[in-house]
Enzyme design. Structure first.
Site, PDB file in Angstrom:
ATOM      1  N   LYS A   1      -6.041   6.494  11.696  1.00  0.00           N
ATOM      2  CA  LYS A   1      -7.382   6.418  12.294  1.00  0.00           C
ATOM      3  C   LYS A   1      -7.229   6.424  13.814  1.00  0.00           C
ATOM      4  O   LYS A   1      -7.099   5.355  14.430  1.00  0.00           O
ATOM      5  CB  LYS A   1      -8.069   5.112  11.881  1.00  0.00           C
ATOM      6  CG  LYS A   1      -8.348   4.960  10.403  1.00  0.00           C
ATOM      7  CD  LYS A   1      -9.091   3.638  10.174  1.00  0.00           C
ATOM      8  CE  LYS A   1      -9.192   3.271   8.739  1.00  0.00           C
ATOM      9  NZ  LYS A   1      -9.730   1.906   8.541  1.00  0.00           N
TER      10      LYS A   1
ATOM     11  N   ASP B   1      -4.133   1.799  11.400  1.00  0.00           N
ATOM     12  CA  ASP B   1      -5.488   1.499  11.868  1.00  0.00           C
ATOM     13  C   ASP B   1      -5.359   1.088  13.347  1.00  0.00           C
ATOM     14  O   ASP B   1      -5.277   1.934  14.227  1.00  0.00           O
ATOM     15  CB  ASP B   1      -6.031   0.392  10.957  1.00  0.00           C
ATOM     16  CG  ASP B   1      -7.470  -0.020  11.218  1.00  0.00           C
ATOM     17  OD1 ASP B   1      -8.025   0.378  12.239  1.00  0.00           O
ATOM     18  OD2 ASP B   1      -8.037  -0.752  10.402  1.00  0.00           O
TER      19      ASP B   1
ATOM     20  N   PHE C   1     -13.577   2.176   6.520  1.00  0.00           N
ATOM     21  CA  PHE C   1     -12.714   1.510   5.542  1.00  0.00           C
ATOM     22  C   PHE C   1     -12.584   2.383   4.293  1.00  0.00           C
ATOM     23  O   PHE C   1     -13.594   2.825   3.731  1.00  0.00           O
ATOM     24  CB  PHE C   1     -13.283   0.140   5.177  1.00  0.00           C
ATOM     25  CG  PHE C   1     -12.361  -0.665   4.315  1.00  0.00           C
ATOM     26  CD1 PHE C   1     -11.242  -1.281   4.859  1.00  0.00           C
ATOM     27  CD2 PHE C   1     -12.595  -0.785   2.954  1.00  0.00           C
ATOM     28  CE1 PHE C   1     -10.378  -2.015   4.057  1.00  0.00           C
ATOM     29  CE2 PHE C   1     -11.738  -1.521   2.151  1.00  0.00           C
ATOM     30  CZ  PHE C   1     -10.624  -2.133   2.711  1.00  0.00           C
ATOM     31  N   VAL C   2     -11.344   2.637   3.878  1.00  0.00           N
ATOM     32  CA  VAL C   2     -11.093   3.519   2.729  1.00  0.00           C
ATOM     33  C   VAL C   2     -10.199   2.823   1.701  1.00  0.00           C
ATOM     34  O   VAL C   2      -9.456   1.893   2.042  1.00  0.00           O
ATOM     35  CB  VAL C   2     -10.446   4.858   3.173  1.00  0.00           C
ATOM     36  CG1 VAL C   2     -11.421   5.691   3.992  1.00  0.00           C
ATOM     37  CG2 VAL C   2      -9.151   4.612   3.965  1.00  0.00           C
TER      38      VAL C   2
ATOM     39  N   GLU D   1       4.057   4.145   6.168  1.00  0.00           N
ATOM     40  CA  GLU D   1       2.832   3.327   6.095  1.00  0.00           C
ATOM     41  C   GLU D   1       1.783   4.056   5.259  1.00  0.00           C
ATOM     42  O   GLU D   1       1.713   5.283   5.273  1.00  0.00           O
ATOM     43  CB  GLU D   1       2.268   3.119   7.506  1.00  0.00           C
ATOM     44  CG  GLU D   1       2.609   1.773   8.134  1.00  0.00           C
ATOM     45  CD  GLU D   1       1.788   0.608   7.584  1.00  0.00           C
ATOM     46  OE1 GLU D   1       1.236   0.706   6.461  1.00  0.00           O
ATOM     47  OE2 GLU D   1       1.699  -0.423   8.275  1.00  0.00           O
ATOM     48  N   ASP D   2       0.939   3.289   4.567  1.00  0.00           N
ATOM     49  CA  ASP D   2      -0.187   3.894   3.866  1.00  0.00           C
ATOM     50  C   ASP D   2      -1.227   4.367   4.879  1.00  0.00           C
ATOM     51  O   ASP D   2      -1.752   5.466   4.791  1.00  0.00           O
ATOM     52  CB  ASP D   2      -0.815   2.905   2.863  1.00  0.00           C
ATOM     53  CG  ASP D   2      -1.075   1.519   3.458  1.00  0.00           C
ATOM     54  OD1 ASP D   2      -0.802   1.286   4.656  1.00  0.00           O
ATOM     55  OD2 ASP D   2      -1.568   0.650   2.703  1.00  0.00           O
TER      56      ASP D   2
ATOM     57  N   GLY E   1       0.763  -1.245   0.000  1.00  0.00           N
ATOM     58  CA  GLY E   1       0.000   0.000   0.000  1.00  0.00           C
ATOM     59  C   GLY E   1       0.788   1.285   0.000  1.00  0.00           C
ATOM     60  O   GLY E   1       0.310   2.300  -0.488  1.00  0.00           O
TER      61      GLY E   1
ATOM     62  N   ASP F   1      -6.067  -0.833  -0.999  1.00  0.00           N
ATOM     63  CA  ASP F   1      -6.859  -1.762  -1.816  1.00  0.00           C
ATOM     64  C   ASP F   1      -8.128  -2.238  -1.122  1.00  0.00           C
ATOM     65  O   ASP F   1      -8.290  -2.092   0.090  1.00  0.00           O
ATOM     66  CB  ASP F   1      -6.012  -2.996  -2.171  1.00  0.00           C
ATOM     67  CG  ASP F   1      -5.847  -3.923  -0.973  1.00  0.00           C
ATOM     68  OD1 ASP F   1      -5.490  -3.421   0.113  1.00  0.00           O
ATOM     69  OD2 ASP F   1      -6.087  -5.135  -1.112  1.00  0.00           O
TER      70      ASP F   1
END
Ligand code: 5GP
Length: 189
Positions: free
Chosen positions: A142, A114, A163-164, A110-111, A55, A170
């Site tokens: 987040k 979470d 969730f994005v 990091e993308d 990602g 992805d």
């Protein structure tokens, strides 16, 4: 019939629908602001950036091209920790850490952070290589989902716990190439 279709106001992927959330322009502006912060923190320290595949390829490319004055290196690692639209919480693999880290200032790219399980696992693995310092830079964070005490030093954008997809993120392998960030439409809302 393609698995992914877009009418620009909505994207369908597998059985889920996504709506535009953050435009590509807004995202890139936030990454450029973050690049200034990172450049200031690491000027003269020749940091080693460690991008987390798959990602983080988009974030890594945009961030590094926004700070050409910074002398730095980049490498990539791969982890497997996520299934479908909710975090499994189990980080099982870390592949591709071959660089010498001793005395280096390491910045994990990091993308999205979470629960934080993935970055916690990566930081543990990196610390065994005795770097001079380790910090995290993430495209999206987040805060409501985060379950760790580790500070996330550099954040481009904070988002709610949804969730994005898009810009490297992805949905079961699809949609990484969507420009900007798209948010899942909650069918129960
Ligand atoms: P964590 O370990 O922090 O719970 O999750 C980190 C990884 O889970 C991210 O690198 C990303 O691959 C995946 N992930 C977490 N939240 C999302 C999300 O909203 N969308 C997508 N596409 N992936 C996510």
């Amino acid at each position: 019939m393609p698995e992914t279709s877009s009418d620009r106001t909505k994207v369908r992927s597998h059985d889920k629908e996504f709506a535009p959330f953050i435009s590509a322009e807004e995202l890139d502006a936030a990454i450029k602001r973050l690049a200034l912060e990172v450049r200031t923190a690491y000027m003269g320290k020749r940091p080693l950036f460690v991008g987390v595949l798959n990602g983080a390829y988009y974030f890594a490319a945009r961030l590094l091209e926004a700070m050409p004055e910074l002398e730095c290196e980049i490498t990539f690692v791969k982890v497997a920790s996520y299934i479908g639209t909710s975090s499994s919480g189990n980080v099982t693999q870390l592949i591709g850490l071959h660089e010498r880290m001793e005395e280096r200032h390491v910045v994990v790219l990091e993308d999205i952070v979470d629960t934080g399980n993935t970055v916690a696992h990566i930081l543990d693995a990196l610390k065994e290589h005795h770097p001079a310092s380790v910090a995290i830079a993430t495209m999206l964070f987040k805060p409501e989902a985060y379950r760790h005490d580790l500070p996330i030093a550099h954040v481009a954008l904070r988002i709610p716990n949804a969730f994005v997809i898009g810009s490297g993120l992805d949905h079961d392998g699809l949609c990484r190439n969507l420009p900007g960030i798209w948010r899942i439409i909650d069918e129960h809302a």
